[in-house]
Design a protein around this motif. Structure first.
Motif, short mmCIF file in Angstrom:
data_model
loop_
_atom_site.label_atom_id
_atom_site.label_comp_id
_atom_site.label_asym_id
_atom_site.label_seq_id
_atom_site.Cartn_x
_atom_site.Cartn_y
_atom_site.Cartn_z
N TRP A 203 0.83 -1.21 0.00
CA TRP A 203 0.00 0.00 0.00
C TRP A 203 0.87 1.26 0.00
O TRP A 203 0.59 2.23 -0.72
CB TRP A 203 -0.91 -0.01 1.23
N SER A 204 1.94 1.26 0.79
CA SER A 204 2.84 2.41 0.83
C SER A 204 3.49 2.66 -0.52
O SER A 204 3.70 3.80 -0.92
CB SER A 204 3.92 2.21 1.90
N VAL A 205 3.81 1.57 -1.23
CA VAL A 205 4.41 1.72 -2.55
C VAL A 205 3.37 2.22 -3.55
O VAL A 205 3.64 3.13 -4.35
CB VAL A 205 5.01 0.39 -3.03
N ALA A 206 2.17 1.65 -3.51
CA ALA A 206 1.13 2.00 -4.48
C ALA A 206 0.78 3.48 -4.45
O ALA A 206 0.42 4.08 -5.48
CB ALA A 206 -0.13 1.17 -4.21
N LYS A 207 0.93 4.10 -3.30
CA LYS A 207 0.68 5.54 -3.16
C LYS A 207 1.57 6.35 -4.11
O LYS A 207 1.20 7.46 -4.52
CB LYS A 207 0.94 5.94 -1.71
N HIS A 208 2.72 5.79 -4.48
CA HIS A 208 3.69 6.52 -5.30
C HIS A 208 3.75 6.02 -6.74
O HIS A 208 4.64 6.41 -7.51
CB HIS A 208 5.07 6.43 -4.65
N VAL A 209 2.81 5.16 -7.12
CA VAL A 209 2.75 4.61 -8.47
C VAL A 209 1.65 5.33 -9.25
O VAL A 209 0.58 5.60 -8.71
CB VAL A 209 2.47 3.09 -8.43
N LYS A 210 1.93 5.65 -10.50
CA LYS A 210 0.93 6.34 -11.31
C LYS A 210 -0.31 5.47 -11.46
O LYS A 210 -0.25 4.29 -11.74
CB LYS A 210 1.49 6.65 -12.70
N ASP B 156 -4.51 1.18 -5.69
CA ASP B 156 -4.63 2.56 -5.22
C ASP B 156 -6.07 3.05 -5.16
O ASP B 156 -6.37 4.02 -4.47
CB ASP B 156 -3.78 3.50 -6.08
N ALA B 157 -6.97 2.39 -5.88
CA ALA B 157 -8.39 2.75 -5.84
C ALA B 157 -9.22 1.47 -5.87
O ALA B 157 -8.67 0.37 -6.02
CB ALA B 157 -8.75 3.66 -7.01
N PHE B 158 -10.53 1.61 -5.70
CA PHE B 158 -11.35 0.40 -5.60
C PHE B 158 -11.41 -0.37 -6.91
O PHE B 158 -11.15 0.16 -7.98
CB PHE B 158 -12.76 0.73 -5.11
N PHE B 159 -11.75 -1.65 -6.81
CA PHE B 159 -12.00 -2.48 -7.98
C PHE B 159 -13.45 -2.26 -8.39
O PHE B 159 -14.36 -2.58 -7.63
CB PHE B 159 -11.78 -3.96 -7.66
N PRO B 160 -13.70 -1.72 -9.59
CA PRO B 160 -15.08 -1.45 -9.99
C PRO B 160 -15.85 -2.71 -10.37
O PRO B 160 -17.09 -2.70 -10.36
CB PRO B 160 -14.91 -0.53 -11.20
N PHE B 161 -15.11 -3.79 -10.71
CA PHE B 161 -15.73 -5.07 -11.06
C PHE B 161 -14.89 -6.19 -10.45
O PHE B 161 -13.75 -5.97 -10.02
CB PHE B 161 -15.81 -5.25 -12.59
N ARG B 162 -15.41 -7.38 -10.48
CA ARG B 162 -14.70 -8.51 -9.90
C ARG B 162 -13.54 -9.00 -10.78
O ARG B 162 -12.70 -9.76 -10.31
CB ARG B 162 -15.65 -9.67 -9.61
N MET C 166 -9.28 -9.81 2.20
CA MET C 166 -9.38 -8.47 1.61
C MET C 166 -9.57 -7.43 2.70
O MET C 166 -10.36 -7.62 3.63
CB MET C 166 -10.53 -8.40 0.60
N ILE C 167 -8.84 -6.32 2.53
CA ILE C 167 -8.89 -5.21 3.49
C ILE C 167 -9.38 -3.96 2.77
O ILE C 167 -8.94 -3.66 1.65
CB ILE C 167 -7.49 -4.93 4.07
N PHE C 168 -10.28 -3.22 3.39
CA PHE C 168 -10.69 -1.91 2.92
C PHE C 168 -9.99 -0.84 3.77
O PHE C 168 -9.98 -0.92 5.01
CB PHE C 168 -12.20 -1.72 3.04
N THR C 169 -9.43 0.16 3.10
CA THR C 169 -8.75 1.24 3.83
C THR C 169 -9.63 2.47 4.00
O THR C 169 -9.38 3.30 4.88
CB THR C 169 -7.48 1.67 3.08
N GLY C 170 -10.60 2.65 3.11
CA GLY C 170 -11.44 3.84 3.16
C GLY C 170 -10.77 5.08 2.61
O GLY C 170 -11.31 6.19 2.70
N ILE C 171 -9.60 4.92 2.01
CA ILE C 171 -8.90 6.06 1.42
C ILE C 171 -8.21 5.60 0.15
O ILE C 171 -7.75 4.46 0.07
CB ILE C 171 -7.88 6.66 2.42
N ARG C 172 -8.16 6.48 -0.85
CA ARG C 172 -7.52 6.10 -2.10
C ARG C 172 -6.29 6.99 -2.35
O ARG C 172 -6.14 8.04 -1.72
CB ARG C 172 -8.49 6.21 -3.27
N HIS C 173 -5.46 6.57 -3.31
CA HIS C 173 -4.23 7.29 -3.61
C HIS C 173 -4.04 7.47 -5.11
O HIS C 173 -3.01 7.09 -5.66
CB HIS C 173 -3.02 6.55 -3.03
N PHE C 174 -5.01 8.07 -5.79
CA PHE C 174 -4.80 8.39 -7.20
C PHE C 174 -3.54 9.26 -7.36
O PHE C 174 -3.30 10.17 -6.56
CB PHE C 174 -5.99 9.17 -7.76
N ARG C 175 -2.77 8.97 -8.39
CA ARG C 175 -1.58 9.77 -8.68
C ARG C 175 -1.47 9.89 -10.19
O ARG C 175 -1.06 8.95 -10.88
CB ARG C 175 -0.34 9.09 -8.09
N HIS C 176 -1.85 11.03 -10.71
CA HIS C 176 -1.88 11.21 -12.17
C HIS C 176 -0.66 11.96 -12.67
O HIS C 176 0.04 12.58 -11.89
CB HIS C 176 -3.15 11.97 -12.57
#
Length: 517
Positions: free
Chosen positions: A412-419, A464-470, A507-517
Motif C-alpha cells: 500500500w505504501s508503494v502504491a501511493k507513489h505509483v501512477k 490505489d483505488a477500488f476495484f469497480p468489477f470482480r 481483503m482489506i478496505f482502507t477507506g482512502i484512495r491514492h490516485f496519482r496522475h
C-alpha cells in the motif's frame, strides 16, 4: 564605484546585524537607525543617529510613521549625477543615504500563529520598510540595498576590495524586489482567504507563490527540443530536491529531477531501512529490511531490467557495501540522507553518477502540490497520508495472517507513489510486480502479475483505488495472490468481496484512495 558614507539600518530580522553595523562603523560609515534596531546597536556600543533626529519628526502613531519622510526618501532616491536632484538636496538639507539595510515585519510568521486576528495581521503589514526597499532598489545605480543577512559579509568584502559595483548592486536590487513581491503576495494570499467573520479558508481567492531558479538553465526539458529550468519553492524548505546538495556527477537533467523527486518522496514514507528504485517516475523496485546492502539488492532484483539507468533512493546514510552493489549497474542518481566515506570513495569512480545529499529522510507532513494546466493551475494538499492498520477493515470471510498484513501495508505504501491505475504485488518486504498508468485496473493487474511470474504465488496486492468489477480480483487470484488491500467504496463492493471469498483471498478496505496522475 559609489562610495558608502551613510547607511540606514532598520531590520525586523536582526540576525547578524550587530556585526554588520560594527563593520560599517569601523570603515567610517555613519549609521541612521530606528526603534529596536537603534537600541540594539547602541547597547552594543555602536554609534548611530535616530532617523527622527535626522528628519526633525518624531516616530508617531505607535511607530506607523517614522521613515516616510522626504529627507529619508530624498536621500535614497537622489541621482548623484543629476544637478537638479543635488540642488534639491542642498536646498532642503537632505543627506545622501548610500546603503539601506532593511527587512520587513514578519507577516507570515504573525498570521501563522494560533488566534491571529485581522487586527493582528494588519499591524504586521510593513509600510515604511517596503517603501525604502523599493526606493533603494530603483536607485541601485547609486544605492546599495541589503534585505538578506546572508549578504552582509559579501557587502563588507565588497567595500574592502572595491568590488561593490553597479552589477552587484543590481543583483541586490533584484533580490530586494523579489523580497517585497513575496511579502505583498503573502498579504494578498492571507486576506483573500478570509471569510467575513475572520475565519480562514484553506485556499485563497488570489494565489501567489514565489519560485527561485536554483542554477543555470537545464540542458533541455523533458525532450531535447524543449528548454527547461528548475525553480525552488521558497515556502517548501526541506521538502524538495532543491534542498539537496549535489556531491558529485554531471548536471542534473529535467527528467533526473522529476524521477529523483518521485524516489525521494517514496522512500521517506518507510520507517524501516528502505531502498527505492524509480524509472520514468514510477517505483520499479522497492524493498525494506535490516541490512542496507541486502535491501538494495532485493529492490534491484525486483526489476533489474528497469533498474538500469534508474534513480536509487535510501532513507538511511549510504553504506560502503551498498555502494559496491550500486557500482555494478548503470544508475543515473543516488539520493540518501548521508554517504559514508567508503561509499563516497567507491562511487567516485562513477564520474557521471550524481550523488544527492538529502537534508532529511523524514516523511513529508504537509504543504501544497501544483499541476499546471493550460490556462490555469491546480492546487491541492500534498498526499501525506500514512495508513494506520487500526483504520483498516477486514471485509472477507478469511482474515489476513500477520505476514499478509505486513505485505499489504508495505504494498500500500508503494502504491501511493505509483501512477494510477496502480497495482502492486509484494511479499516479504519487496515488490514483485508493479502495474502503473494503465487506463483500466485489470490491465495494471495483468501487467504486474506477468512481471512477477511464479514469485507472485502467496503474495499480497495493493490497489490505489477500488476495484469497480470482480475481474481485477479474479486476475490477481489467478496470478497466485492471497491477500489484497484496496480503498473500497464501489457500488459493486459486494460483488468484489464475493469474488475474493470464492478465491479464498483476505481483503482489506482502507477507506482512502491514492490516485496519482
Amino acid at each position: 564605484m559609489a562610495s558608502i558614507k551613510q547607511a540606514l539600518i532598520s531590520v525586523s530580522d536582526k540576525t547578524g546585524v550587530e556585526g554588520f553595523a560594527r563593520a560599517l562603523a569601523e570603515r567610517g560609515v555613519k549609521i541612521l537607525s530606528t526603534g529596536g534596531t537603534a537600541k540594539l546597536l547602541r547597547d552594543a556600543g555602536i554609534a548611530c543617529r535616530d532617523v527622527s533626529d535626522y528628519t526633525g519628526f518624531p516616530e508617531m502613531m505607535d511607530g506607523r510613521v517614522k521613515t516616510l519622510n522626504p529627507k529619508v526618501h530624498g536621500g535614497i532616491l537622489a541621482r548623484r549625477d543629476n544637478e537638479g536632484d543635488l540642488a534639491s538636496m542642498a536646498e532642503h538639507g537632505i543627506e545622501q543615504i548610500d546603503l539601506v539595510c532593511v527587512n520587513l515585519y514578519p507577516f507570515r510568521e504573525a498570521v501563522a500563529k494560533e488566534g491571529c486576528t485581522i487586527e493582528d495581521a494588519i499591524e504586521n503589514i510593513d509600510i515604511g520598510g517596503p517603501c525604502m526597499v523599493r526606493a533603494s532598489a530603483k536607485n541601485h545605480k547609486f544605492v546599495t540595498i541589503v534585505v538578506d543577512p546572508s549578504d552582509y559579509d559579501m557587502i563588507i568584502d565588497g567595500i574592502d576590495n572595491g568590488s561593490l559595483n553597479e552589477e552587484i548592486r543590481r543583483a541586490l536590487a533584484t533580490k530586494a524586489f523579489a523580497h517585497t513581491a513575496a511579502y505583498d503576495g503573502a498579504i494578498a494570499n492571507h486576506f483573500s482567504a478570509l471569510n467575513s467573520d475572520g475565519s480562514k479558508r484553506k485556499f485563497p481567492d488570489i494565489f501567489t507563490r514565489q519560485f527561485i531558479k536554483t542554477a543555470d538553465e537545464l540542458r533541455y526539458g523533458e525532450n531535447p527540443h524543449q528548454d527547461g529550468a528548475f525553480y525552488a519553492d521558497i515556502e517548501d524548505e526541506g521538502l524538495s530536491l532543491a534542498d539537496c546538495e549535489v556531491l558529485q556527477g554531471k548536471a542534473l537533467s529535467y527528467n533526473n529531477i522529476a524521477d529523483a523527486d518521485a524516489a525521494y518522496g517514496c522512500v521517506r514514507d518507510f520507517a524501516d531501512n528502505a531502498a527505492v528504485i524509480v524509472k520514468h517516475a514510477n517505483p520499479c523496485g522497492v524493498a525494506v529490511g535490516g541490512v542496507q546492502a541486502e535491501v538494495y539488492e532485493r529492490a534491484r532484483a525486483a526489476d533489474s531490467v528497469s533498474a538500469f539507468g534508474g534513480i536509487a533512493a535510501f532513507n538511511r546514510p549510504l553504506e560502503g557495501e551498498t555502494a559496491k552493489l550500486i557500482a555494478e549497474t548503470f544508475m543515473e542518481v543516488v539520493i540518501a540522507p548521508g554517504f559514508c566515506d567508503e561509499a563516497r570513495e567507491v562511487l567516485a569512480a562513477k564520474k557521471n553518477l550524481r550523488l544527492l545529499l538529502a537534508p532529511s529522510a523524514d516523511p513529508v507532513t504537509g504543504g501544497l502540490e501544483f499541476k499546471r494546466v493550460n490556462g490555469g493551475l491546480l492546487v491541492q494538499e500534498r498526499d501525506a497520508h500514512i495508513l494506520n492498520r487500526d483504520a483498516c477493515r477486514v471485509v472477507t470471510d478469511r482474515a489476513p495472517t500477520e505476514d499478509e498484513w505486513n505485505d499489504m501495508l508495505f504494498a500500500w505504501s508503494v502504491a501511493k507513489h505509483v501512477k494510477s491505475n496502480a497495482i502492486v504485488f509484494a511479499k516479504d518486504g519487496v515488490t514483485l510486480g508493479v502495474g502503473a498508468g494503465q487506463m483500466n485496473r485489470v490491465n495494471s493487474t495483468r501487467i504486474a502479475a506477468h512481471h512477477g511470474g511464479e514469485a507472485i504465488k502467496g503474495s499480497a496486492v495493493a490497489s490505489d483505488a477500488f476495484f469497480p468489477f470482480r475481474d481485477g480480483v479474479d486476475a490477481l487470484a489467478e496470478a497466485g495472490a492471497k491477500a489484497v488491500i484496496q480503498p473500497g467504496g464501489s457500488v459493486r463492493d459486494d460483488e468484489v468481496i464475493a469474488a475474493a471469498n470464492e478465491h479464498g483471498l483476505a481483503m482489506i478496505f482502507t477507506g482512502i484512495r491514492h490516485f496519482r496522475h
